[in-house]
Design a protein around this motif. Structure first.
Motif, mmCIF file in Angstrom:
data_model
loop_
_atom_site.group_PDB
_atom_site.id
_atom_site.type_symbol
_atom_site.label_atom_id
_atom_site.label_comp_id
_atom_site.label_asym_id
_atom_site.label_seq_id
_atom_site.Cartn_x
_atom_site.Cartn_y
_atom_site.Cartn_z
ATOM 1 N N THR A 1 0.882 -1.161 0.000
ATOM 2 C CA THR A 1 0.000 0.000 0.000
ATOM 3 C C THR A 1 0.921 1.212 0.000
ATOM 4 N N VAL A 2 0.676 2.150 -0.917
ATOM 5 C CA VAL A 2 1.530 3.329 -1.047
ATOM 6 C C VAL A 2 0.792 4.532 -0.457
ATOM 7 N N PHE A 3 1.424 5.191 0.508
ATOM 8 C CA PHE A 3 0.867 6.368 1.176
ATOM 9 C C PHE A 3 1.653 7.601 0.762
ATOM 10 N N TYR A 4 0.966 8.764 0.760
ATOM 11 C CA TYR A 4 1.596 10.026 0.374
ATOM 12 C C TYR A 4 1.363 11.072 1.458
ATOM 13 N N ASP A 5 2.413 11.841 1.758
ATOM 14 C CA ASP A 5 2.227 12.933 2.704
ATOM 15 C C ASP A 5 1.820 14.193 1.948
ATOM 16 N N ARG A 6 1.717 15.296 2.656
ATOM 17 C CA ARG A 6 1.242 16.540 2.032
ATOM 18 C C ARG A 6 2.195 17.093 0.984
ATOM 19 N N TYR A 7 3.448 16.640 0.984
ATOM 20 C CA TYR A 7 4.419 17.067 -0.030
ATOM 21 C C TYR A 7 4.544 16.038 -1.144
ATOM 22 N N PHE A 8 3.722 15.034 -1.100
ATOM 23 C CA PHE A 8 3.649 13.925 -2.036
ATOM 24 C C PHE A 8 4.881 13.028 -1.980
ATOM 25 N N SER A 9 5.585 13.089 -0.836
ATOM 26 C CA SER A 9 6.612 12.084 -0.574
ATOM 27 C C SER A 9 5.861 10.794 -0.294
ATOM 28 N N LYS A 10 6.416 9.676 -0.719
ATOM 29 C CA LYS A 10 5.670 8.438 -0.554
ATOM 30 C C LYS A 10 6.324 7.492 0.431
ATOM 31 N N TYR A 11 5.480 6.638 0.983
ATOM 32 C CA TYR A 11 5.891 5.578 1.878
ATOM 33 C C TYR A 11 5.181 4.313 1.416
ATOM 34 N N CYS A 12 5.934 3.249 1.167
ATOM 35 C CA CYS A 12 5.353 1.974 0.763
ATOM 36 C C CYS A 12 5.292 1.043 1.966
ATOM 37 N N HIS A 13 4.094 0.693 2.361
ATOM 38 C CA HIS A 13 3.924 -0.235 3.480
ATOM 39 C C HIS A 13 3.798 -1.638 2.910
ATOM 40 N N LYS A 14 4.779 -2.479 3.209
ATOM 41 C CA LYS A 14 4.780 -3.840 2.705
ATOM 42 C C LYS A 14 3.589 -4.624 3.250
ATOM 43 N N PHE A 15 3.088 -5.506 2.411
ATOM 44 C CA PHE A 15 2.029 -6.419 2.806
ATOM 45 C C PHE A 15 2.594 -7.331 3.888
ATOM 46 N N LYS A 16 1.972 -7.315 5.059
ATOM 47 C CA LYS A 16 2.407 -8.166 6.172
ATOM 48 C C LYS A 16 1.189 -8.947 6.631
ATOM 49 N N LYS A 17 1.173 -10.220 6.286
ATOM 50 C CA LYS A 17 0.038 -11.070 6.647
ATOM 51 C C LYS A 17 -0.211 -11.018 8.154
#
Length: 159
Positions: free
Chosen positions: A111-127
């Protein structure tokens, strides 16, 4: 600028969840038999999935966590992604926190998240993991590049 979703400003939370094979099987059956949306298999429009009696143990784990944050569960759904599925950038307007429970998948798309500056963080799928995040944080699942079954349960909350 680096986007750290777990720092104080962003207030992301991660919890380990116990999900039985029977619960996974039932969620999978429900979402595969639901035809809400032609592009994705989801129960979003028709089934508040955590209200089903067969998922009461899973719901109890979620509500126990929400109680600690003084949040109420408002709606929930399951979603199954297969090859070439995606979920465009969106927020969960009208909610305080949203959650993703990673139910089934192997090396599945993040799941890819974006902050207010459109920097991204990818949260790995963790069962067997619940990720809670502020509902106004934009996020997406990019088009899957391989044939996989990425099964999640998501929910929204209010105070």
């Amino acid at each position: 600028m680096h986007f750290d979703p777990f720092d104080y400003q962003n207030l992301f939370y991660e919890y380990e969840i116990k999900i039985t094979e029977e619960e996974i099987k039932q969620i999978n059956i429900l979402v595969k038999n639901n035809r809400d949306n032609q592009e994705q298999q989801t129960t979003f429009f028709s089934l508040n999935i955590l209200n089903l009696p067969l998922l009461k143990k899973l719901k109890k784990q979620i509500t126990d966590i929400l109680d600690k944050h003084q949040l109420l569960l408002t709606n929930s759904w399951a979603q199954l992604y297969n090859k070439k599925n995606k979920h465009c950038i969106h927020t969960h307007y009208g909610s305080n926190y949203s959650g993703i429970i990673y139910v089934k998948g192997y090396d599945s798309s993040p799941t890819v998240f974006y902050d207010r500056y459109f920097s991204k963080y990818c949260h790995k799928f963790k069962k067997n993991t619940l990720l809670m995040f502020p509902s106004m944080i934009p996020h997406e699942v990019k088009k899957l590049k391989k044939d996989e079954e990425r099964l999640i349960v998501s929910f929204n909350t209010n105070k």
